[in-house]
Design a protein around this motif. Sequence first.
Motif: not given
Length: 427
Positions: A241-263
Amino acid sequence: MKLWKEIEILIKDSFQKGFFNLLSANVLIQAVAFASQLFVAGILSPEDIGRIKILQTWLSLFSIVAGMGFNSSTLKLCSENRSKEETHAIFAFGIFFTLVTTVTAYIFILIISQLNLLSQDKIIQSLIPLALLPIFCTAFFSLFIAYYQSKKRIKLISNLTSISKILGILLIISFTYFLGIKGYYIGYNIAMLLSLIIVLIVSKSSKPEQFFRQALSKRNFKLHWEYARPSFFSNILAELSAYADILFINFLITDIYGIGQYSFALTLTVLYRILPSTVQQITTPYFSGLSNNKFSFSQAYKKYSKLLILIIIVCLILGVLLVPPIIAFLFDGKFNATFKYFIPLSIGWSIRQFNQIQSAALFGLGKINYIANSQLLSLFFNIIVIYISLHFWGLQGVSYASIICSVFAISVVALYLKKAKRGYEDN
């Protein structure tokens, strides 16, 4: 005047229970850990920061699977009024079965990793065997800490946690500096192994033959599993529940730079968890010990709820005001894109922290199944809200979704706690 008087009484009471002893250790550890994360962020690219957050999420999830809830059952059972021999037998079983579950979990990780089911990123795939190896040390370290927590040995917990974290920080920074993201995990593994060795030396457990005789008792399995099973489901659901966002982003977002900023924004929110987690560590064994005293239990819950709310509000205000300008100055604009995520994530994660006292109270009442049920509802809710937010508004939408999800989470737990207290008072 009455409010300040209550706060003064709360602080004195907390000091007597070891709150500030543990708090000082936690603040020191987290401050240095936070500084190390900033140092690592300065060494690595935003893309690698994103990869580390994804791997940390998988590590957290599989550490729960490896532990299978036996740290929680050990905490609950050993904090009750039992003989020294019975307590030792319960603890011994926890150690034995954790060994079985950690080995099984790691083999499972290696299998699904080969099938590319944990990530599509080639670098993440190559790091998984090394990055998730700490599930062994993490599971056993958590078990020992739970045992000492049940005995209210707060100073020892503070010392062991401090040693573990500081070792980790020093080794992670050193290896990351020379070897990059792979060095990060080499340093982490070495630090966790050394921490576990220190705990084993401190524990001075009984003779091996006595240990195995106690560990293999069927009675101990039934005792443990009554609490371990719902605790495992509760913890895994809470983490999902707490990290559902990261799991969704891991599989659905290809912009690794954007993932890095969010992370990185998500990493910064650790500041809001230091004090609330300390409150939970202190209150959990006390709630368990007071579970047969209705009046004292109710009074303790009210007192620590007020303290926690005050802590959450102060931390949120300070974080929102101070963190963005400090980060902008330290990194000269490298992580400026993270601020649009940081503010909503700060609010969401601050709200979520009230779950610390609610869950501690339910745990003390033995209603671990209620915690699991509330986490299951929250998980379903989060999946829907986060998916819709990600689909229509991207990473920005996900950061704001954290506020909605957190409000829902504490509301559901509040309803279950009300139900538990009503049943408790009727008995």
